[in-house]
Design an enzyme around this catalytic site. Structure first.
Site: not given
Length: 285
Positions: A68, A105, A132, A228
Site C-alpha cells: 500500500k 480504506d 500499517g 478488519i
C-alpha cells in the site's frame, strides 16, 4: 473486444475475498468483466505494473499488504486523500496508460459506523492496534470525526509518528501493543453518551498469524469491537469481545465498503448494495 479485467494484488493473497465480492456484483449487474487475485511479491511490484500498464483491457487493481505504501513510487498520479494518508489501495488505469492511486480504506472503514457517528457524544475514544497501511486510514478517519486516539504498535515510536503526521494537535497517545495484553483495573468513564471503539487494524488474528493479545478489561463499558481481519471473519478478538459483552463489527463491513468505491472506479457502475445480506452469506461460507 477484450473483456475489462482488474486484480487484487498482495503477498500473501490467497486469503483475499475481493474476487468473490467483485465477481458477485459483476454477475448481479450483468457486466462483462473479470476480477482476479494476483500474488505479487515486494520485489516484483514494478514488473507487475509495467506488464499491465500497456494492457488496454486491464483497468486497474486493488492493493493489499505489503504494497500500500511502496506502490506510490510506481504511479503517475496520487489522489489527494491517498497522498495525505501515504497509502494506496486502489490503482486505476487511464486510457493513455497512466496509473492513478486512490485510497478507499477510510470511507470503507467508516461505512458501518455512520449511523452511530450521526449522533452527538460527550466523548469519543478509539483504541487502535496496528501501524500499517490500513491503520493510517483509520487514524486519519477517526481523528477527523472527533475521536481521541490511543494507537498501539510493536514500535510505539512508529505509532507516535503516525499520530504526529495524521492527527496532529489532539490529546492522542502512543503505547506498546503489549500494554493491552495484561489485565487492568482502570476506572473508566461509564457515563451514557460516550462512544468507545477498540479496533484491530493489524494482521494479528489472521489465519496463520499469531492471535492479538488483548485483555478486555482495557475496554470501557459499551465499547464496540471492530476487527478488519477477514480470514477468518469471526476472529478470536471478536469472539472474546462478545463473551465480555461488547458489540462487534467484523472485517467484511470495511472490505465490502471499500470494495464498493473501487468497483465503481473500475467498472463505471455502482454495485448493487441491496444484495449485501446475500453477499455476506457467501463470504462467510
Amino acid at each position: 473486444m477484450s473483456v475489462p479485467h482488474a486484480h487484487v494484488i498482495g503477498d500473501p493473497i490467497a486469503q483475499s475475498k475481493s474476487p468473490l465480492i467483485h465477481g458477485f456484483w459483476l454477475e448481479k449487474l450483468g457486466i462483462a468483466g473479470r476480477y482476479k487475485a494476483r500474488h505479487v511479491e515486494a520485489g516484483n511490484l514494478g514488473e507487475y505494473l509495467a506488464r499491465y500498464r500497456d494492457d488496454g483491457s486491464w483497468i486497474g487493481c486493488n492493493v493489499t499488504m505489503p504494497h500500500k505504501q511502496t506502490i506510490i513510487g510506481h504511479l503517475d498520479q496520487i489522489d489527494p486523500v491517498a497522498r495525505t494518508l501515504g497509502a494506496v489501495n486502489t490503482v486505476v488505469r487511464q486510457e493513455n496508460g497512466a496509473l492513478i492511486g486512490f485510497n478507499t480504506d477510510a470511507d470503507g472503514f467508516l461505512e458501518p459506523l455512520l449511523p452511530i457517528l450521526k449522533s452527538q457524544h460527550l466523548f469519543r475514544m478509539a483504541r487502535i492496534i496496528g501501524t500499517g497501511g490500513a491503520a493510517r486510514a483509520i487514524i486519519a478517519a477517526l481523528a477527523h470525526n472527533g475521536f481521541t486516539l490511543v494507537v498501539a504498535g510493536r514500535n510505539p515510536e512508529k505509532a507516535q509518528a503516525l499520530i504526529d503526521e495524521l492527527a496532529p494537535g489532539g490529546e492522542h497517545h502512543a503505547i506498546p501493543i503489549a500494554y493491552f495484553a495484561e489485565a487492568t483495573n482502570f476506572a473508566f468513564d461509564d457515563r451514557e453518551g460516550c462512544l468507545d471503539l477498540v479496533i484491530n487494524a493489524s494482521p494479528l488474528g489472521m489465519r496463520g498469524s499469531p492471535e492479538l493479545p488483548f485483555d478486555w478489561s482495557h475496554a470501557p463499558p459499551g465499547s464496540m469491537a471492530y476487527d478488519i481481519v477477514t480470514d477468518p471473519v469471526e476472529t478470536p478478538f471478536l469472539n472474546a469481545a462478545r463473551e465480555a459483552g461488547h458489540p462487534t463489527i467484523n472485517g467484511l463491513s470495511m472490505l465490502v465498503g471499500q470494495a464498493a468505491i473501487a468497483f465503481e472506479k473500475f467498472f463505471g457502475a455502482a454495485p448493487p448494495r441491496e444484495h449485501d445480506n446475500e453477499l455476506h452469506e457467501i463470504l462467510t461460507r
